[in-house]
Design a protein around this motif. Structure first.
Motif, PDB file in Angstrom:
ATOM      1  N   GLY A 115      46.801  93.288  48.525  1.00  0.00           N
ATOM      2  CA  GLY A 115      46.778  92.546  47.272  1.00  0.00           C
ATOM      3  C   GLY A 115      46.212  93.400  46.159  1.00  0.00           C
ATOM      4  O   GLY A 115      45.415  94.315  46.406  1.00  0.00           O
ATOM      5  N   ALA A 116      46.627  93.135  44.934  1.00  0.00           N
ATOM      6  CA  ALA A 116      46.009  93.787  43.791  1.00  0.00           C
ATOM      7  C   ALA A 116      44.540  93.376  43.722  1.00  0.00           C
ATOM      8  O   ALA A 116      44.173  92.292  44.188  1.00  0.00           O
ATOM      9  CB  ALA A 116      46.734  93.400  42.504  1.00  0.00           C
ATOM     10  N   VAL A 117      43.719  94.213  43.158  1.00  0.00           N
ATOM     11  CA  VAL A 117      42.273  93.953  43.151  1.00  0.00           C
ATOM     12  C   VAL A 117      41.959  92.587  42.551  1.00  0.00           C
ATOM     13  O   VAL A 117      41.175  91.807  43.112  1.00  0.00           O
ATOM     14  CB  VAL A 117      41.530  95.066  42.385  1.00  0.00           C
ATOM     15  N   GLU A 118      42.575  92.252  41.426  1.00  0.00           N
ATOM     16  CA  GLU A 118      42.284  90.969  40.776  1.00  0.00           C
ATOM     17  C   GLU A 118      42.767  89.785  41.611  1.00  0.00           C
ATOM     18  O   GLU A 118      42.204  88.687  41.533  1.00  0.00           O
ATOM     19  CB  GLU A 118      42.928  90.923  39.388  1.00  0.00           C
ATOM     20  N   GLU A 119      43.800  89.997  42.388  1.00  0.00           N
ATOM     21  CA  GLU A 119      44.346  88.902  43.193  1.00  0.00           C
ATOM     22  C   GLU A 119      43.431  88.489  44.332  1.00  0.00           C
ATOM     23  O   GLU A 119      43.480  87.352  44.805  1.00  0.00           O
ATOM     24  CB  GLU A 119      45.711  89.320  43.771  1.00  0.00           C
ATOM     25  N   CYS A 120      42.597  89.401  44.800  1.00  0.00           N
ATOM     26  CA  CYS A 120      41.773  89.141  45.986  1.00  0.00           C
ATOM     27  C   CYS A 120      40.571  88.279  45.634  1.00  0.00           C
ATOM     28  O   CYS A 120      39.818  88.574  44.694  1.00  0.00           O
ATOM     29  CB  CYS A 120      41.317  90.460  46.608  1.00  0.00           C
ATOM     30  N   SER A 121      40.364  87.218  46.408  1.00  0.00           N
ATOM     31  CA  SER A 121      39.251  86.305  46.163  1.00  0.00           C
ATOM     32  C   SER A 121      37.945  86.902  46.677  1.00  0.00           C
ATOM     33  O   SER A 121      37.940  87.844  47.477  1.00  0.00           O
ATOM     34  CB  SER A 121      39.504  84.970  46.861  1.00  0.00           C
ATOM     35  N   HIS A 136      44.985 103.076  46.663  1.00  0.00           N
ATOM     36  CA  HIS A 136      46.415 102.778  46.709  1.00  0.00           C
ATOM     37  C   HIS A 136      46.692 101.424  46.070  1.00  0.00           C
ATOM     38  O   HIS A 136      45.933 100.463  46.289  1.00  0.00           O
ATOM     39  CB  HIS A 136      46.929 102.764  48.152  1.00  0.00           C
ATOM     40  N   VAL A 137      47.755 101.356  45.325  1.00  0.00           N
ATOM     41  CA  VAL A 137      48.200 100.082  44.770  1.00  0.00           C
ATOM     42  C   VAL A 137      48.399  99.079  45.904  1.00  0.00           C
ATOM     43  O   VAL A 137      48.938  99.417  46.962  1.00  0.00           O
ATOM     44  CB  VAL A 137      49.526 100.271  43.989  1.00  0.00           C
ATOM     45  N   ASN A 138      47.937  97.857  45.701  1.00  0.00           N
ATOM     46  CA  ASN A 138      48.119  96.765  46.658  1.00  0.00           C
ATOM     47  C   ASN A 138      47.203  96.873  47.884  1.00  0.00           C
ATOM     48  O   ASN A 138      47.330  96.086  48.821  1.00  0.00           O
ATOM     49  CB  ASN A 138      49.579  96.671  47.119  1.00  0.00           C
ATOM     50  N   ALA A 139      46.323  97.872  47.895  1.00  0.00           N
ATOM     51  CA  ALA A 139      45.399  98.017  49.029  1.00  0.00           C
ATOM     52  C   ALA A 139      44.051  98.557  48.561  1.00  0.00           C
ATOM     53  O   ALA A 139      43.366  99.250  49.304  1.00  0.00           O
ATOM     54  CB  ALA A 139      46.002  98.937  50.082  1.00  0.00           C
ATOM     55  N   GLY A 140      43.676  98.225  47.337  1.00  0.00           N
ATOM     56  CA  GLY A 140      42.437  98.769  46.779  1.00  0.00           C
ATOM     57  C   GLY A 140      41.197  98.379  47.545  1.00  0.00           C
ATOM     58  O   GLY A 140      40.272  99.190  47.695  1.00  0.00           O
ATOM     59  N   LEU A 141      41.147  97.154  48.056  1.00  0.00           N
ATOM     60  CA  LEU A 141      39.960  96.724  48.804  1.00  0.00           C
ATOM     61  C   LEU A 141      39.887  97.393  50.163  1.00  0.00           C
ATOM     62  O   LEU A 141      38.817  97.791  50.622  1.00  0.00           O
ATOM     63  CB  LEU A 141      39.947  95.192  48.952  1.00  0.00           C
ATOM     64  N   HIS A 189      47.106  92.028  61.190  1.00  0.00           N
ATOM     65  CA  HIS A 189      46.365  93.254  60.900  1.00  0.00           C
ATOM     66  C   HIS A 189      46.511  93.618  59.420  1.00  0.00           C
ATOM     67  O   HIS A 189      45.691  94.350  58.881  1.00  0.00           O
ATOM     68  CB  HIS A 189      46.865  94.407  61.771  1.00  0.00           C
ATOM     69  N   ARG A 190      47.568  93.119  58.799  1.00  0.00           N
ATOM     70  CA  ARG A 190      47.786  93.298  57.358  1.00  0.00           C
ATOM     71  C   ARG A 190      47.879  91.910  56.746  1.00  0.00           C
ATOM     72  O   ARG A 190      48.896  91.226  56.847  1.00  0.00           O
ATOM     73  CB  ARG A 190      49.059  94.115  57.112  1.00  0.00           C
ATOM     74  N   ASN A 191      46.787  91.493  56.137  1.00  0.00           N
ATOM     75  CA  ASN A 191      46.684  90.134  55.607  1.00  0.00           C
ATOM     76  C   ASN A 191      46.871  90.137  54.093  1.00  0.00           C
ATOM     77  O   ASN A 191      46.224  90.888  53.378  1.00  0.00           O
ATOM     78  CB  ASN A 191      45.325  89.534  55.947  1.00  0.00           C
ATOM     79  N   ALA A 224      54.240  96.296  40.313  1.00  0.00           N
ATOM     80  CA  ALA A 224      53.492  97.393  40.938  1.00  0.00           C
ATOM     81  C   ALA A 224      53.298  97.177  42.434  1.00  0.00           C
ATOM     82  O   ALA A 224      53.386  98.121  43.224  1.00  0.00           O
ATOM     83  CB  ALA A 224      52.133  97.559  40.258  1.00  0.00           C
ATOM     84  N   THR A 225      53.049  95.921  42.834  1.00  0.00           N
ATOM     85  CA  THR A 225      52.689  95.660  44.232  1.00  0.00           C
ATOM     86  C   THR A 225      53.880  95.454  45.149  1.00  0.00           C
ATOM     87  O   THR A 225      53.845  95.845  46.318  1.00  0.00           O
ATOM     88  CB  THR A 225      51.775  94.427  44.327  1.00  0.00           C
ATOM     89  N   ALA A 226      54.950  94.844  44.643  1.00  0.00           N
ATOM     90  CA  ALA A 226      56.093  94.516  45.504  1.00  0.00           C
ATOM     91  C   ALA A 226      56.720  95.747  46.151  1.00  0.00           C
ATOM     92  O   ALA A 226      57.027  95.729  47.356  1.00  0.00           O
ATOM     93  CB  ALA A 226      57.133  93.712  44.733  1.00  0.00           C
TER      94      ALA A 226
END
Length: 285
Positions: free
Chosen positions: A93-99, A145-150, A193-195, A207-209
């Motif tokens: 997920g993008a950084v902002e998307e992640c709770s 990496h985009v979509n895996a920043g966390l 394993h990929r949530n 960017a993420t798709a």
């Protein structure tokens, strides 16, 4: 239980699949003893049949619970020679998307869980002035990496902790390394394993798709062979290569190429900016 002085005792987390399973089998093939753990030990039936001692271990448990589990593990063979912190997953997920909860859960497994387990094991290794700790990092710990920043930031953190621990424990006879695999053909890119973050913000989709689509296509097509990778890990941690373990150990041809590219890019950027940023010392320096 009596074991020989030459065989090693391993404790490996998250052994129900992937590298955890393959490392367990590789260590057993050497004649070593392995305490293979997972949140659900019922998933370790095959490893038990192959000779592993299996135990329930959830890396997100309390310090007190983990100390009890590690004490039980030490009692099986009298010691733990090698700890492999293998538990981890990807938060996509993008950084902002992640709770906040999703971010905490990511770090709780990938970083805090590894810390809790090694902190429970270390008193036993310190008492013996001997041991090896291997934290499973990733090439994601070298670049965001985009979509895996966390996920990447959790692996950055694990690498830094490993480097710090190495300096703190070296004089006590305990080795530490962060193993950083490239893409291996495990189930790590699969669901479970990929949530994916629950919240999706439309502004980020462009960017993420493509990244998500690329990972889907790469799943089960990764270049690395986990059986070969696990064998190298076990041999390296056993000291078979006659080399001192580095603080960070790349694994896989793609990992070597990727990390080399990051180092070169960083050097180029450093040299470009050096004339502008280095003239900031106090006048008396």
């Amino acid at each position: 239980m009596t074991i020989t002085t030459t065989s090693k005792v391993w404790l490996i987390t998250a052994c129900s699949s992937g590298f955890g399973r393959e490392m367990t089998l590789a260590a057993l093939a050497r004649g070593d003893k392995v305490i293979a753990t997972a949140r659900d030990p019922k998933k370790l039936t095959e490893l038990a049949a192959r000779g592993a001692t299996t135990m329930a271990l959830d890396v997100t448990s309390s310090d007190e619970a983990l100390k009890r589990v590690i004490a039980e593990a030490v009692n099986v063979y009298g010691r733990i020679d090698v700890l492999v912190n293998n538990a981890g997953y990807i938060l996509q997920g993008a950084v902002e998307e992640c709770s906040t909860k999703e971010i905490f859960d990511q770090f709780n497994t990938n970083v805090f869980g590894a810390l809790a387990v090694l902190r429970a094991v270390l008193p036993h290794m310190r008492a013996r002035r001997s041991g090896v700790i291997a934290n499973m990092g990733s090439i994601g710990g070298w670049d965001g990496h985009v979509n895996a920043g966390l996920y990447c930031s959790s692996k950055f953190a694990l690498a830094a902790l490993s480097i710090s621990l190495k300096g703190e424990l070296e004089h006590l006879g305990i080795e530490v390394t962060c193993i950083e695999p490239g893409y291996f053909r495990t189930n790590f890119l699969s669901s479970g394993h990929r949530n994916k973050a629950a919240n999706e913000i439309q502004d980020y989709v462009d960017a993420t798709a493509p990244v998500a689509k690329g990972l889907d296509a790469y799943n089960k097509n990764q270049p690395g062979d986990p059986v070969k990778g696990a064998k190298v890990i076990v041999e390296a941690l056993s000291g078979d290569y006659g080399k001192k373990l580095p603080a960070r150990l790349a694994l896989g041809s793609d990992a070597v190429k990727f990390i080399d590219g990051i180092i070169e890019k960083s050097r180029t950027t450093l040299e470009e900016w050096a004339p502008l940023v280095k003239n900031t010392d106090c006048e008396d320096v």
